[in-house]
Design a protein around this motif. Sequence first.
Motif, PDB file in Angstrom:
ATOM      1  N   PRO A   1       0.817  -1.210   0.000  1.00  0.00           N
ATOM      2  CA  PRO A   1       0.000   0.000   0.000  1.00  0.00           C
ATOM      3  C   PRO A   1       0.848   1.255   0.000  1.00  0.00           C
ATOM      4  O   PRO A   1       1.907   1.316   0.608  1.00  0.00           O
ATOM      5  CB  PRO A   1      -0.795  -0.128   1.310  1.00  0.00           C
ATOM      6  CG  PRO A   1      -0.801  -1.586   1.608  1.00  0.00           C
ATOM      7  CD  PRO A   1       0.519  -2.097   1.133  1.00  0.00           C
TER       8      PRO A   1
ATOM      9  N   LYS B   1      -8.250  10.098  -3.199  1.00  0.00           N
ATOM     10  CA  LYS B   1      -8.269   8.684  -3.569  1.00  0.00           C
ATOM     11  C   LYS B   1      -9.176   8.450  -4.766  1.00  0.00           C
ATOM     12  O   LYS B   1     -10.340   8.848  -4.779  1.00  0.00           O
ATOM     13  CB  LYS B   1      -8.738   7.832  -2.387  1.00  0.00           C
ATOM     14  CG  LYS B   1      -8.741   6.334  -2.687  1.00  0.00           C
ATOM     15  CD  LYS B   1      -8.925   5.505  -1.424  1.00  0.00           C
ATOM     16  CE  LYS B   1     -10.314   5.639  -0.865  1.00  0.00           C
ATOM     17  NZ  LYS B   1     -10.544   4.694   0.263  1.00  0.00           N
TER      18      LYS B   1
ATOM     19  N   THR C   1     -10.831   5.408  -6.920  1.00  0.00           N
ATOM     20  CA  THR C   1     -11.096   3.978  -6.777  1.00  0.00           C
ATOM     21  C   THR C   1     -11.478   3.357  -8.116  1.00  0.00           C
ATOM     22  O   THR C   1     -12.216   3.950  -8.910  1.00  0.00           O
ATOM     23  CB  THR C   1     -12.226   3.719  -5.769  1.00  0.00           C
ATOM     24  OG1 THR C   1     -13.429   4.355  -6.214  1.00  0.00           O
ATOM     25  CG2 THR C   1     -11.843   4.263  -4.393  1.00  0.00           C
TER      26      THR C   1
ATOM     27  N   ASN D   1      -4.111   8.795  -5.044  1.00  0.00           N
ATOM     28  CA  ASN D   1      -3.792   7.437  -4.632  1.00  0.00           C
ATOM     29  C   ASN D   1      -4.827   6.537  -5.287  1.00  0.00           C
ATOM     30  O   ASN D   1      -6.009   6.613  -4.976  1.00  0.00           O
ATOM     31  CB  ASN D   1      -3.847   7.314  -3.111  1.00  0.00           C
ATOM     32  CG  ASN D   1      -3.363   5.957  -2.640  1.00  0.00           C
ATOM     33  OD1 ASN D   1      -2.383   5.425  -3.146  1.00  0.00           O
ATOM     34  ND2 ASN D   1      -4.030   5.390  -1.655  1.00  0.00           N
TER      35      ASN D   1
ATOM     36  N   VAL E   1      -6.669   3.169  -5.877  1.00  0.00           N
ATOM     37  CA  VAL E   1      -6.935   1.918  -5.177  1.00  0.00           C
ATOM     38  C   VAL E   1      -7.750   1.021  -6.105  1.00  0.00           C
ATOM     39  O   VAL E   1      -8.865   1.360  -6.490  1.00  0.00           O
ATOM     40  CB  VAL E   1      -7.702   2.153  -3.864  1.00  0.00           C
ATOM     41  CG1 VAL E   1      -7.959   0.831  -3.150  1.00  0.00           C
ATOM     42  CG2 VAL E   1      -6.926   3.105  -2.963  1.00  0.00           C
TER      43      VAL E   1
ATOM     44  N   THR F   1      -9.546  -2.647  -6.827  1.00  0.00           N
ATOM     45  CA  THR F   1     -10.089  -3.861  -6.224  1.00  0.00           C
ATOM     46  C   THR F   1     -10.817  -4.667  -7.292  1.00  0.00           C
ATOM     47  O   THR F   1     -11.243  -4.129  -8.314  1.00  0.00           O
ATOM     48  CB  THR F   1     -11.072  -3.545  -5.084  1.00  0.00           C
ATOM     49  OG1 THR F   1     -12.137  -2.723  -5.599  1.00  0.00           O
ATOM     50  CG2 THR F   1     -10.380  -2.818  -3.947  1.00  0.00           C
TER      51      THR F   1
ATOM     52  N   SER G   1      -4.844  -3.228  -4.571  1.00  0.00           N
ATOM     53  CA  SER G   1      -3.545  -2.650  -4.906  1.00  0.00           C
ATOM     54  C   SER G   1      -3.641  -1.143  -4.789  1.00  0.00           C
ATOM     55  O   SER G   1      -4.679  -0.550  -5.106  1.00  0.00           O
ATOM     56  CB  SER G   1      -3.109  -3.045  -6.313  1.00  0.00           C
ATOM     57  OG  SER G   1      -3.868  -2.370  -7.286  1.00  0.00           O
ATOM     58  N   GLU G   2      -2.583  -0.513  -4.313  1.00  0.00           N
ATOM     59  CA  GLU G   2      -2.538   0.938  -4.177  1.00  0.00           C
ATOM     60  C   GLU G   2      -1.261   1.473  -4.793  1.00  0.00           C
ATOM     61  O   GLU G   2      -0.183   0.920  -4.600  1.00  0.00           O
ATOM     62  CB  GLU G   2      -2.602   1.347  -2.699  1.00  0.00           C
ATOM     63  CG  GLU G   2      -3.889   0.975  -1.999  1.00  0.00           C
ATOM     64  CD  GLU G   2      -3.983   1.585  -0.612  1.00  0.00           C
ATOM     65  OE1 GLU G   2      -3.470   2.703  -0.410  1.00  0.00           O
ATOM     66  OE2 GLU G   2      -4.558   0.936   0.275  1.00  0.00           O
TER      67      GLU G   2
ATOM     68  N   GLN H   1       0.414   5.503  -6.204  1.00  0.00           N
ATOM     69  CA  GLN H   1       0.239   6.943  -6.389  1.00  0.00           C
ATOM     70  C   GLN H   1       0.646   7.343  -7.802  1.00  0.00           C
ATOM     71  O   GLN H   1       1.584   6.788  -8.374  1.00  0.00           O
ATOM     72  CB  GLN H   1       1.115   7.709  -5.393  1.00  0.00           C
ATOM     73  CG  GLN H   1       0.883   7.356  -3.940  1.00  0.00           C
ATOM     74  CD  GLN H   1       1.956   7.945  -3.036  1.00  0.00           C
ATOM     75  OE1 GLN H   1       2.843   8.663  -3.487  1.00  0.00           O
ATOM     76  NE2 GLN H   1       1.876   7.634  -1.756  1.00  0.00           N
TER      77      GLN H   1
ATOM     78  N   GLU I   1       4.955   3.537  -5.069  1.00  0.00           N
ATOM     79  CA  GLU I   1       4.361   2.781  -3.973  1.00  0.00           C
ATOM     80  C   GLU I   1       5.436   2.359  -2.984  1.00  0.00           C
ATOM     81  O   GLU I   1       6.628   2.413  -3.298  1.00  0.00           O
ATOM     82  CB  GLU I   1       3.628   1.542  -4.496  1.00  0.00           C
ATOM     83  CG  GLU I   1       4.491   0.573  -5.243  1.00  0.00           C
ATOM     84  CD  GLU I   1       4.472   0.781  -6.752  1.00  0.00           C
ATOM     85  OE1 GLU I   1       5.299   0.132  -7.418  1.00  0.00           O
ATOM     86  OE2 GLU I   1       3.678   1.584  -7.258  1.00  0.00           O
TER      87      GLU I   1
END
Length: 282
Positions: free
Chosen positions: A30, A38, A40, A60, A62, A64, A120-121, A123, A246
């Motif tokens: 992360p 953020k 998503t 950032n 993210v 999924t 997963s994250e 920038q 990251e």
Amino acid sequence: MKTTAERRLKPVAVVLGTACAAAALWAAGPAQAAALPKLTLKIDANSIAVGGATQSGGVNVVTTTSSKKGAEAILFRLDPGKTAAELQAFLKSKKSQDPNEANRYGAIVFDAEAIPGHPSEAQTVLAPGEYLALAAPGHGPPKIATPFTVSAAAAPAALPKPQATIRSIDFDFRGPSTLHEGELVRFKNEGFLVHMDLAFPVKSKAAAKQVAHGMLTGRQKGLGKLFAGPPVGFQGAVSHGAFQQERIDARPGWYVQVCFMEDQEGVPHTQLGMERLLRIVK
């Protein structure tokens, strides 16, 4: 446009087999960027939903997925005057087999993978404009697309300064060959071609040298026994100037850093010099 997973499978299957290659999903840790806006990306079998901060500046991202086989998320920024329909038509054409051909429509600015239960994250910085979020559930070319707009932020967020930067060029990796667990690292494509950045864990330094030599010469037979697990994906296939950063969460040890993109004659970039030893330490 071949995806990270699809580009990876062709050469890697020789040394790891299909089962191991299918497990080669995003493994970087992360980014821990609570202060950043953020964005998503939620992927299922039929859609990719874009939510959160669709604004310019540091974000950032993210990712999924509910796909049991994992999924790949790609952000493509369209050039002014180009449309999502034009890009999608290109993706269905034979020309899409070379992702560098996509440059006529814009740029691949982000590429990450996720597995169920393990977001997963990473920038990155997004410029204002029209985008297409592409998804490839499992392995294969992107089949799902969602257009969205990144608006100009009144005060764009700045990314935290990375502690190290690794640059991909045509055809080499530049930057530190030793990374530290928990270190914030930027991975940037400074080459004119599309590049990816992966790292295969191996059993020892000697094994790393043997694998790197095999990747360079194309003599991959028997290398599978030297690997110590699935590869770590630092950055998927992205265009010139794109970057992601990251925190390193891969286990300490020896790795072989590679780019498996291919030139116009089908030669993997590993055979042109994009393979080297990499070490991760505590």
